[in-house]
Each structure stands twice: as C-alpha cells, then as structure tokens.
Design a protein around this motif. Structure first.
Motif, PDB file in Angstrom:
ATOM      1  N   ASP A  41      20.731   7.666   6.244  1.00 25.63           N
ATOM      2  CA  ASP A  41      19.376   7.940   6.917  1.00 25.63           C
ATOM      3  C   ASP A  41      18.918   6.777   6.332  1.00 25.63           C
ATOM      4  O   ASP A  41      18.058   7.403   6.018  1.00 25.63           O
ATOM      5  CB  ASP A  41      19.845   9.301   7.088  1.00 25.63           C
ATOM      6  CG  ASP A  41      18.457   9.781   7.657  1.00 25.63           C
ATOM      7  OD1 ASP A  41      17.639   9.026   9.053  1.00 25.63           O
ATOM      8  OD2 ASP A  41      18.058  10.960   7.596  1.00 25.63           O
ATOM      9  N   GLY A  42      18.285   6.001   7.178  1.00 25.64           N
ATOM     10  CA  GLY A  42      17.390   4.771   6.850  1.00 25.64           C
ATOM     11  C   GLY A  42      15.706   5.775   7.409  1.00 25.64           C
ATOM     12  O   GLY A  42      15.646   6.345   7.684  1.00 25.64           O
ATOM     13  N   ASP A  43      15.053   4.983   7.020  1.00 29.03           N
ATOM     14  CA  ASP A  43      13.640   5.588   8.575  1.00 29.03           C
ATOM     15  C   ASP A  43      13.822   4.991   9.551  1.00 29.03           C
ATOM     16  O   ASP A  43      12.379   6.399  10.408  1.00 29.03           O
ATOM     17  CB  ASP A  43      12.047   3.915   7.585  1.00 29.03           C
ATOM     18  CG  ASP A  43      12.548   4.156   5.818  1.00 29.03           C
ATOM     19  OD1 ASP A  43      12.411   5.209   5.236  1.00 29.03           O
ATOM     20  OD2 ASP A  43      11.981   2.854   5.629  1.00 29.03           O
ATOM     21  N   ASN A  44      13.751   4.347  10.615  1.00 27.02           N
ATOM     22  CA  ASN A  44      13.867   5.261  11.608  1.00 27.02           C
ATOM     23  C   ASN A  44      15.427   4.329  12.262  1.00 27.02           C
ATOM     24  O   ASN A  44      15.781   3.762  13.210  1.00 27.02           O
ATOM     25  CB  ASN A  44      12.885   3.742  12.441  1.00 27.02           C
ATOM     26  CG  ASN A  44      13.198   1.697  11.443  1.00 27.02           C
ATOM     27  OD1 ASN A  44      14.254   2.037  11.303  1.00 27.02           O
ATOM     28  ND2 ASN A  44      11.922   1.110  12.540  1.00 27.02           N
ATOM     29  N   TYR A  45      16.104   4.658  11.353  1.00 25.51           N
ATOM     30  CA  TYR A  45      18.114   4.471  11.840  1.00 25.51           C
ATOM     31  C   TYR A  45      18.421   5.283  11.281  1.00 25.51           C
ATOM     32  O   TYR A  45      18.065   5.083  10.374  1.00 25.51           O
ATOM     33  CB  TYR A  45      18.539   2.545  11.757  1.00 25.51           C
ATOM     34  CG  TYR A  45      18.415   2.318  11.025  1.00 25.51           C
ATOM     35  CD1 TYR A  45      19.807   1.545   9.983  1.00 25.51           C
ATOM     36  CD2 TYR A  45      17.275   1.846   9.614  1.00 25.51           C
ATOM     37  CE1 TYR A  45      19.748   1.500   7.853  1.00 25.51           C
ATOM     38  CE2 TYR A  45      17.324   1.435   8.244  1.00 25.51           C
ATOM     39  CZ  TYR A  45      18.930   1.119   8.008  1.00 25.51           C
ATOM     40  OH  TYR A  45      18.714   0.567   6.304  1.00 25.51           O
ATOM     41  N   ALA A  46      19.782   5.308  11.541  1.00 18.78           N
ATOM     42  CA  ALA A  46      21.105   6.053  10.679  1.00 18.78           C
ATOM     43  C   ALA A  46      22.013   4.870  11.263  1.00 18.78           C
ATOM     44  O   ALA A  46      22.367   4.718  12.118  1.00 18.78           O
ATOM     45  CB  ALA A  46      21.564   7.213  11.210  1.00 18.78           C
ATOM     46  N   LEU A  69      22.042   3.980  15.135  1.00 19.58           N
ATOM     47  CA  LEU A  69      21.927   4.483  15.405  1.00 19.58           C
ATOM     48  C   LEU A  69      19.899   3.940  15.151  1.00 19.58           C
ATOM     49  O   LEU A  69      19.332   3.986  14.147  1.00 19.58           O
ATOM     50  CB  LEU A  69      21.583   6.028  15.881  1.00 19.58           C
ATOM     51  CG  LEU A  69      23.417   6.267  16.091  1.00 19.58           C
ATOM     52  CD1 LEU A  69      24.627   5.835  14.850  1.00 19.58           C
ATOM     53  CD2 LEU A  69      23.330   8.523  16.744  1.00 19.58           C
ATOM     54  N   GLU A  70      19.639   4.450  15.981  1.00 23.09           N
ATOM     55  CA  GLU A  70      18.390   3.695  16.352  1.00 23.09           C
ATOM     56  C   GLU A  70      17.465   5.080  16.475  1.00 23.09           C
ATOM     57  O   GLU A  70      17.615   5.240  18.336  1.00 23.09           O
ATOM     58  CB  GLU A  70      17.775   1.991  16.356  1.00 23.09           C
ATOM     59  CG  GLU A  70      18.548   1.383  16.102  1.00 23.09           C
ATOM     60  CD  GLU A  70      18.435  -0.172  16.398  1.00 23.09           C
ATOM     61  OE1 GLU A  70      17.308  -0.570  17.428  1.00 23.09           O
ATOM     62  OE2 GLU A  70      18.565  -0.948  15.357  1.00 23.09           O
ATOM     63  N   ASP A  71      16.077   5.557  16.093  1.00 26.23           N
ATOM     64  CA  ASP A  71      14.693   5.830  16.841  1.00 26.23           C
ATOM     65  C   ASP A  71      14.782   6.000  18.160  1.00 26.23           C
ATOM     66  O   ASP A  71      13.715   6.640  18.568  1.00 26.23           O
ATOM     67  CB  ASP A  71      14.095   6.550  15.822  1.00 26.23           C
ATOM     68  CG  ASP A  71      13.322   5.338  15.511  1.00 26.23           C
ATOM     69  OD1 ASP A  71      12.774   4.223  15.923  1.00 26.23           O
ATOM     70  OD2 ASP A  71      12.272   5.537  14.796  1.00 26.23           O
ATOM     71  N   ASP A  83       7.036  15.487  21.823  1.00 25.87           N
ATOM     72  CA  ASP A  83       7.900  15.352  20.646  1.00 25.87           C
ATOM     73  C   ASP A  83       7.179  14.512  19.559  1.00 25.87           C
ATOM     74  O   ASP A  83       6.860  13.361  20.279  1.00 25.87           O
ATOM     75  CB  ASP A  83       9.260  15.080  20.087  1.00 25.87           C
ATOM     76  CG  ASP A  83      10.307  16.307  21.851  1.00 25.87           C
ATOM     77  OD1 ASP A  83       9.905  16.773  21.557  1.00 25.87           O
ATOM     78  OD2 ASP A  83      11.736  15.745  21.892  1.00 25.87           O
ATOM     79  N   ASP A  84       7.034  14.732  18.409  1.00 23.51           N
ATOM     80  CA  ASP A  84       6.180  14.321  17.231  1.00 23.51           C
ATOM     81  C   ASP A  84       7.365  13.122  16.440  1.00 23.51           C
ATOM     82  O   ASP A  84       8.450  13.628  17.037  1.00 23.51           O
ATOM     83  CB  ASP A  84       5.635  14.618  16.037  1.00 23.51           C
ATOM     84  CG  ASP A  84       6.316  16.132  16.298  1.00 23.51           C
ATOM     85  OD1 ASP A  84       7.742  15.549  15.763  1.00 23.51           O
ATOM     86  OD2 ASP A  84       6.238  17.052  15.343  1.00 23.51           O
ATOM     87  N   GLU A  85       7.271  12.491  15.862  1.00 22.48           N
ATOM     88  CA  GLU A  85       7.769  11.287  14.836  1.00 22.48           C
ATOM     89  C   GLU A  85       9.375  12.163  14.334  1.00 22.48           C
ATOM     90  O   GLU A  85       9.900  11.786  14.168  1.00 22.48           O
ATOM     91  CB  GLU A  85       7.292  10.490  14.186  1.00 22.48           C
ATOM     92  CG  GLU A  85       6.150   9.674  15.144  1.00 22.48           C
ATOM     93  CD  GLU A  85       5.019   8.885  14.593  1.00 22.48           C
ATOM     94  OE1 GLU A  85       5.977   8.367  13.201  1.00 22.48           O
ATOM     95  OE2 GLU A  85       5.332   7.811  14.321  1.00 22.48           O
ATOM     96  N   ALA A  93      19.679  11.926  12.393  1.00 22.40           N
ATOM     97  CA  ALA A  93      20.551  12.637  11.636  1.00 22.40           C
ATOM     98  C   ALA A  93      21.859  13.081  12.022  1.00 22.40           C
ATOM     99  O   ALA A  93      22.831  13.049  11.223  1.00 22.40           O
ATOM    100  CB  ALA A  93      19.453  13.075  10.913  1.00 22.40           C
ATOM    101  N   ALA A  94      20.983  14.285  12.843  1.00 23.02           N
ATOM    102  CA  ALA A  94      22.220  14.999  13.627  1.00 23.02           C
ATOM    103  C   ALA A  94      22.965  14.522  14.263  1.00 23.02           C
ATOM    104  O   ALA A  94      24.715  14.734  13.959  1.00 23.02           O
ATOM    105  CB  ALA A  94      21.696  16.253  14.106  1.00 23.02           C
TER     106      ALA A  94
END
Length: 241
Positions: A41-46, A69-71, A83-85, A93-94
């Motif tokens: 689980d990265g900052d803005n990706y997984a 996966l990227e946010d 939604d918030d960040e 992550a899910a």
C-alpha cells in the motif's frame, strides 16, 4: 482475455453453476501467475505481486508484479465526487487486498465445490429417497395393522363371556356334561379322547358357524358347544344373555 460473465445456465443464481462455467473459472485461475500474492500500500497506489516481501519502509521485493492500482481511477467514478482523500486510499487498499486474496480463495472455493458435489453425488436422489420412505411407511403400516388385528383378537378372546361344554349322550335321551372349558382349544384334547371312546363308528360330523362340533356314532352323540355365562354384576344389572 474476456471478462468472466455470469453463467448463462444459472439465471439470477437460482440454479447450480454449470460444470462448464466452473471449468472456465478454474482455467483462468490456473493461467494466472502462481501465488501466493500479497500487496503493498503506497501513498497513492497499491501494488499486487507474487511472493511479495517487505524489505523496508516504502520498499518490497517480489517474484513478479501482478497489478498496480492508482487512486486517480477512484476519482474517475462520479459516485466518489463528495468523498474525502482518505476514502480513496482505503478503497484502494481494500481492492488490492481482495485481488491478492483471490489468488488463494478461488482455488480453495473450487476445491470445496468439487468436494461438496462429490458428496451429493453419493447421496440418493429425491426419487430414491421418496421410494425408500414409501417402502418404510408401507412396512410400518403393515406391521401396525397386524398388531392391531392381533390385539383386537386377543381382547375379544379375553373379554368373551362364554364357556365350552363337552357333552355326550344317546339319541332322544339327553346327555351328560363331560367337562367345561374356557376356550374351544383347551377342550380339544378331551374332545378327541371322548370321540375315541364312542362305542360305535362315527357316521356323522358337523362344525357349525359358531365353532361348535357335533359327532354322531350309531345312537350316541358327542358335542362341544359354546354357552354364554353372566357374572354376578351383569345379573344384578339386569343384563340378559
């Protein structure tokens, strides 16, 4: 590769999955990169990767990367505009957790389906079960009927208020009582013995509807007949026989 579509043989999931559909799922699982899979689980990706191991803060090693996966894709969905960040990272992550776990879950679930179907195949069909139940029911009914008949006969025998008189005499001269018996069966031996003692050859024999027996030999006769009796209580109650 085409996406896995709903099984056309199972509308709305009301019917069992077809063997062809399960085989398709198994083939896709077999073709995928061998597991186990993990995720980072990265900052803005997984990242989802095979045999993933963390080597330090923000770094990992793996045998092969499977997916990222990227946010940004999270915000492409209009349903997430409000939604918030934090929601983006949580959802990412899910999703990564589910993808990584599916590498193990799907083969496990397929194996369980095979086990359960093999177990069901060894069980009798509905028609076979119904036939067995019917046979058992018929057997119980026959046994019950036989027992009721036996008990009815026994109750009738025990409650019958009559005795059997064994008598012998000569034509037109009456006769004598040789014995009194509770049932015809208990008088059987004495009746046969008395018949053998008759002075003349038996020239007539008759059994009547009430079970009474009559023998005639020359001018002698022998009979075994039922006679009703009354208890003192019945006589006092005015019961006639």
């Amino acid at each position: 590769m085409l996406p896995i579509m709903p099984d056309p043989n199972t509308p709305q999931g009301l019917e069992p999955l077809s063997p062809e559909y399960l085989a398709e799922i198994a083939a896709r699982a077999e073709a995928a990169t061998a597991g186990p899979w993990g995720f980072y689980d990265g900052d803005n990706y997984a990242d989802v990767a095979a045999e993933l191991e963390m080597t330090g803060r923000g770094s990992y090693t793996c045998r092969q990367q499977v997916a990222r996966l990227e946010d940004e894709s999270y915000w492409d969905d209009p349903a997430h505009e409000e939604d918030d960040e934090e929601h983006a990272s949580e959802q990412m992550a899910a999703d990564a957790t589910f993808i990584a776990a599916a590498r193990t879950y799907i083969p496990t679930l397929l194996a369980e389906v095979d086990r359960l179907r093999a177990e069901l195949a060894d069980r009798p069909t509905r028609d076979e079960a119904d036939a067995e139940i019917q046979r058992a029911t018929n057997g119980l009914r026959e046994a019950w009927t036989a027992e009721v008949t036996h008990l009815t006969t026994e109750i009738t025998r025990l409650t019958a208020r009559s005795v059997w008189l064994l008598m012998q005499g000569e034509d037109h001269e009456g006769g004598d009582v040789l014995g009194v018996f509770a049932t015809r069966d208990t008088a059987r031996g004495e009746f046969i013995a008395a018949a053998r003692r008759l002075h003349f050859e038996i020239d007539g024999a008759e059994e009547q509807e009430d079970g009474s027996l009559h023998l005639h030999a020359g001018c002698d006769w022998l009979s075994l007949t039922p006679h009703p009796v009354s208890t003192a209580e019945a006589i006092e109650a005015g019961e006639s026989r």
